[in-house]
Design an enzyme around this catalytic site. Structure first.
Site, PDB file in Angstrom:
ATOM      1  N   ASP A 216      10.022 -14.518 -35.100  1.00 53.21           N
ATOM      2  CA  ASP A 216       8.916 -15.467 -34.962  1.00 53.21           C
ATOM      3  C   ASP A 216       9.492 -16.831 -34.571  1.00 53.21           C
ATOM      4  O   ASP A 216      10.668 -16.922 -34.178  1.00 53.21           O
ATOM      5  CB  ASP A 216       8.098 -15.533 -36.261  1.00 53.21           C
ATOM      6  CG  ASP A 216       8.854 -16.266 -37.368  1.00 53.21           C
ATOM      7  OD1 ASP A 216      10.081 -16.485 -37.221  1.00 53.21           O
ATOM      8  OD2 ASP A 216       8.225 -16.638 -38.368  1.00 53.21           O
TER       9      ASP A 216
ATOM     10  N   LYS B  44       6.987  -8.069 -32.742  1.00 46.33           N
ATOM     11  CA  LYS B  44       7.181  -8.764 -34.022  1.00 46.33           C
ATOM     12  C   LYS B  44       6.257  -8.184 -35.095  1.00 46.33           C
ATOM     13  O   LYS B  44       6.699  -7.792 -36.177  1.00 46.33           O
ATOM     14  CB  LYS B  44       6.895 -10.263 -33.858  1.00 46.33           C
ATOM     15  CG  LYS B  44       7.121 -11.048 -35.130  1.00 46.33           C
ATOM     16  CD  LYS B  44       6.485 -12.417 -35.096  1.00 46.33           C
ATOM     17  CE  LYS B  44       5.039 -12.342 -35.509  1.00 46.33           C
ATOM     18  NZ  LYS B  44       4.366 -13.613 -35.664  1.00 46.33           N
TER      19      LYS B  44
END
Ligand code: SF4
Length: 214
Positions: A143, A124
């Site tokens: 997320d 991420k």
């Protein structure tokens, strides 16, 4: 057949999100790719607004990988305290700075394979660094907001971020990957909250299989 349904839903969702968040982008403030990496690491379990307050002071005294690599841990912890998990974050940020110096001559790498080997950096964070820092789109940053909304919107049945990313990459055109991640984050913050989603006021409620049920 199911993929066709999901692809069409993705198309409609993207169309609405583009109307809602035409200028979506990260809210984090930074003056270099290295500072972006630090800001993203601080943003774990913390709001971007809080991170921006902290980094405004932090980046006055510590700017470069060398500054962070040499900073005493206690000092760093004090500076980032209010972002939460400050002990682990300080340790990871300092280790990341040292690795950037030792392995990459002080320059944050621009390849996914190199980024995810740095301490404290997962896919991420690496996706955000690549896109916001280098303009390279290699994947979709997933997320908690992207996870929640992708599930509620019926774009994935997975909860593992790597599998969610794969599903979203299959459904959305590559040119929209980065927009999608940012727009879902904004929509999660503003409308589709984790505990009380505002389905009545949500522009996606006609396309969302979880509308009024989430
Ligand atoms: S309709 Fe409700 S559950 Fe679906 S995206 Fe909108 S707020 Fe979230």
């Amino acid at each position: 057949m199911q993929k066709v349904v999901e692809k069409e839903r993705m198309r409609l969702v993207l169309r609405e999100l583009k109307k809602l968040y035409p200028d979506s982008g990260t809210a984090l403030r930074f003056a270099s790719v290295f500072q972006l990496a630090v800001a993203v690491m601080l943003s774990a379990q913390c709001t971007d607004a809080r991170v921006n307050i902290v980094t405004k002071e932090l980046f006055k005294s510590l700017k470069t990988p060398k500054d962070f690599a040499l900073a005493p841990l206690k000092d760093l912890e004090k500076l980032i305290y209010s972002t939460g998990y400050y002990h682990a974050k300080a340790k990871n940020i300092r280790a990341m700075a040292r690795a950037v110096i030792e392995w990459h001559g002080g320059v944050v790498p621009d390849r996914m394979g190199d980024l995810v080997k740095l301490p404290g950096i997962g896919r991420k964070t690496a996706n955000i660094i690549l896109n916001e820092g280098y303009g390279i789109v290699e994947g979709i940053a997933v997320d908690t907001h992207v996870t929640r909304l992708s599930n509620r919107l019926g774009l994935t049945a997975h909860h593992d971020p790597v599998k969610i990313e794969q599903d979203l990459m299959t459904l959305a055109p590559r040119k929209d990957w980065w927009f999608l991640s940012n727009a879902l984050i904004w929509h999660g913050r503003k409308v589709c909250h984790s505990r009380k989603p505002d389905c009545v006021g949500c522009a996606l409620n006609k396309k969302c299989p979880s509308a009024f049920r989430a």
